[in-house]
Design a protein around this motif. Structure first.
Motif, short mmCIF file in Angstrom:
data_model
loop_
_atom_site.label_atom_id
_atom_site.label_comp_id
_atom_site.label_asym_id
_atom_site.label_seq_id
_atom_site.Cartn_x
_atom_site.Cartn_y
_atom_site.Cartn_z
N ILE A 37 0.84 -1.19 0.00
CA ILE A 37 0.00 0.00 0.00
C ILE A 37 0.88 1.24 0.00
O ILE A 37 0.71 2.14 -0.82
N SER A 38 1.84 1.26 0.91
CA SER A 38 2.76 2.40 0.96
C SER A 38 4.01 2.02 1.75
O SER A 38 3.96 1.15 2.62
N ILE A 39 5.11 2.68 1.43
CA ILE A 39 6.34 2.61 2.21
C ILE A 39 6.89 4.03 2.27
O ILE A 39 7.20 4.62 1.23
N ARG A 40 6.98 4.58 3.45
CA ARG A 40 7.43 5.97 3.58
C ARG A 40 8.57 6.08 4.59
O ARG A 40 8.62 5.32 5.57
N PRO A 41 9.49 7.01 4.38
CA PRO A 41 10.61 7.17 5.31
C PRO A 41 10.12 7.61 6.68
O PRO A 41 9.14 8.33 6.81
N MET A 42 10.83 7.16 7.71
CA MET A 42 10.57 7.60 9.08
C MET A 42 11.66 8.58 9.49
O MET A 42 12.79 8.51 9.00
N PRO A 43 11.36 9.49 10.39
CA PRO A 43 12.38 10.43 10.86
C PRO A 43 13.53 9.70 11.55
O PRO A 43 13.34 8.65 12.16
#
Length: 224
Positions: A37-43
């Motif tokens: 569905i999604s893969i987003r960077p984490m801080p």
């Protein structure tokens, strides 16, 4: 020295396998074929902490990501149709499996679930509706191929050329991935490892070495 640097390996699963008294504890592991569905960077947690305190006391050794996947086929401990969110740590940047639509995923079901590091295998449908990897899942270019590797027919391209991870593209251009063929921007595959064998290889290899228990293959036949 006024400041001492504490070099800390920060990943998505650090400290997740220990109780407050420091003893090890067991975590359930869900294994499933998931649809991205999604893969987003984490801080970066170390950088965030430094911005609050003005002093940097750790260094993050991995890039961290938050992934969301829909469970397409449950193998162990996942509910089909459910959406699962989990953390991913990768030392080399964006996780290669995330460039493909489907993957066989091994996820530790902690309070904040996390992917067992690097235990994600892109999966594709074969002509007879099974799930399989494209190519050998063991990364030993100088050794013999895995005995589980076999010729398979994939009726659709396994990816667009633009989706190939950089290292895979470089290997293809070097001629070390003979099972791949790129034509008109599409990537075709001619051999791979069926999901049951891939599960067994990971269970008996990396997961056993990490002392993560998994059952014998319990998965139902792949669904159309």
């Amino acid at each position: 020295m006024r400041n001492k640097w504490l070099l800390t390996l920060v990943t998505a699963f650090v400290c997740s396998t220990a109780t407050p008294d420091g003893s090890a504890r067991e975590l359930d592991t869900a294994v499933f074929v998931g649809e991205r569905i999604s893969i987003r960077p984490m801080p970066d947690p170390c950088r965030a902490a430094a911005s609050e305190t003005g002093e940097r006391t750790c260094i993050t050794m991995d890039e961290l990501f938050k992934a969301r996947y829909r469970v397409v086929q449950s193998i162990v401990g996942a509910e089909e149709g459910a959406t699962l969110e989990f953390d991913v740590a990768d030392h080399y940047g964006f996780p290669p499996f995330g460039r493909f639509r489907y993957a066989l995923l091994f996820v530790a079901m902690d309070d904040a679930p996390w992917l067992h590091k690097y235990q994600a295998i892109p999966m594709h449908r074969t002509a007879d509706k099974q799930w399989a990897s494209c190519g050998d899942i063991r990364f030993d270019p100088d050794g013999p191929p895995s005995p589980e590797l076999k010729a398979l027919r994939f009726p659709q391209p396994v990816a667009r050329e633009s989706e190939l991870p950089t290292r895979m593209r470089a290997s293809y251009e070097a001629g070390t991935l003979p099972h791949l063929r790129i034509a008109r921007g599409q990537v075709w595959c001619s051999e791979g490892i069926l999901i049951e064998d891939a599960y067994r290889m990971v269970r008996d290899g990396v997961m056993r070495a990490r002392e993560v228990p998994l059952p014998e293959w319990p998965g139902a036949a792949a669904r159309p």
